[in-house]
Design an enzyme around this catalytic site. Structure first.
Site, PDB file in Angstrom:
ATOM      1  N   ARG A 131       0.793  -1.239   0.000  1.00 58.15           N
ATOM      2  CA  ARG A 131       0.000   0.000   0.000  1.00 58.15           C
ATOM      3  C   ARG A 131       0.827   1.290   0.000  1.00 58.15           C
ATOM      4  NH1 ARG A 131      -5.237  -0.419   3.928  1.00 58.15           N
ATOM      5  NH2 ARG A 131      -3.665  -0.516   5.580  1.00 58.15           N
ATOM      6  N   ASP A 132       2.157   1.211  -0.009  1.00 59.07           N
ATOM      7  CA  ASP A 132       2.929   2.451   0.016  1.00 59.07           C
ATOM      8  C   ASP A 132       4.222   2.309  -0.790  1.00 59.07           C
ATOM      9  OD1 ASP A 132       3.164   5.119   0.690  1.00 59.07           O
ATOM     10  OD2 ASP A 132       4.167   4.733   2.600  1.00 59.07           O
TER      11      ASP A 132
END
Length: 283
Positions: A131-132
């Site tokens: 997610r990052d």
């Protein structure tokens, strides 16, 4: 402060302090047990996501992700900390490299994409979403290996979620996150969300610019709007003889989830199948 840390965490010698981040102090240390390592001290007030990061990295053995050797709690000068001792990668972040060099060569971009997709295949198998994925969270070692770091907002589908379902904006970095991440459509967040971010990173590496950020980094709503509406410009890449590499980048960054590759494994197979169409592919 250094001597206080060394007294509380046995068997270490602090070599130097690195740039701190948020609630985290970071040091290069010499460990009597593990050799040269990284020590992270996190203030114990907000450590839920750090604990989740430790759980993910220690539970799953993921290639090209720095190992965590030890962790625990300590008290220094009356303050409580969570400490992490992890593998030290000698090198620099992709963010710093891009600042210096502006762009990567096609061969470097290919190697980075292949590494990220191989990592993503392992994450997918273990039902983990990073997610990052962004240049700040990618390390380049001195021997030109790539590593993915910072699982602080990762989502492990087999673990309880740390984000309230009813929130309107999910954890993400604007400009790299897929639309479903910041719109927080929880049921649609998966491996394909990471594939979108990977596509954005590779685009930036090749062309020296993020397709959704144009000098207005503080205007988050503008970045969100562009992420939802703007298609990354189709630019010819030297050495991409049949425009297959650019085609893969475009597919990775599709707005509609269903138009992205169906899995990390399929994206990796696609990448490897086009290698010989690239100018360096037969080297």
């Amino acid at each position: 402060m250094n001597k206080d840390i060394e007294r509380q965490i046995k068997g270490i010698e602090i070599i130097k302090a690195l740039k701190p981040g948020g609630q985290k102090d970071v040091y290069v240390i010499q460990s009597s047990k593990y050799g040269q390592c990284i020590l992270k001290l996190i203030r114990a007030s907000k450590i839920e996501r750090v604990i989740r990061e430790i759980e993910i990295i220690t539970k799953y053995t993921i290639s090209n992700v720095p190992k965590i050797y030890d962790n625990g709690y300590t008290e220094i000068n009356g303050n409580k900390y969570l400490y992490i001792i992890e593998e030290f990668i000698q090198g620099q972040s992709l963010f710093d490299k891009l600042k210096e060099k502006q762009k990567l060569s096609l061969k470097e971009a290919y190697n980075l994409l292949e590494t990220l997709l191989k990592i993503e295949v392992e994450l997918e198998e273990n039902k983990v979403i990073h997610r990052d994925i962004k240049p700040d969270n990618i390390l380049i070692s001195n021997d030109e290996e790539f590593y993915l770091i910072d699982f602080g907002i990762a989502r492990a589908l087999e673990m309880q979620s740390l984000t309230y379902t009813e929130i309107k904006v999910g954890p993400h970095t604007p400009g790299y996150a897929a639309p479903e991440l910041f719109q927080y459509d929880k049921g649609k967040i998966g491996t394909r969300s990471d594939l979108f971010s990977i596509g954005v990173v590779i685009y930036e590496c090749l062309f020296g610019k993020n397709p959704f950020i144009s000098g207005k980094e503080n205007q988050i709503e503008e970045i969100w709007y562009k992420t939802i509406t703007v298609l990354p410009e189709n630019i010819k890449i030297d050495g991409d003889t049949q425009q297959q590499f650019m085609g893969l980048i475009e597919t990775l960054t599709m707005k509609q989830i269903s138009k992205r590759p169906p899995s990390a494994k399929k994206a990796l197979e696609w990448l490897q199948s086009i290698k010989e169409t690239l100018a360096f592919g037969k080297e």
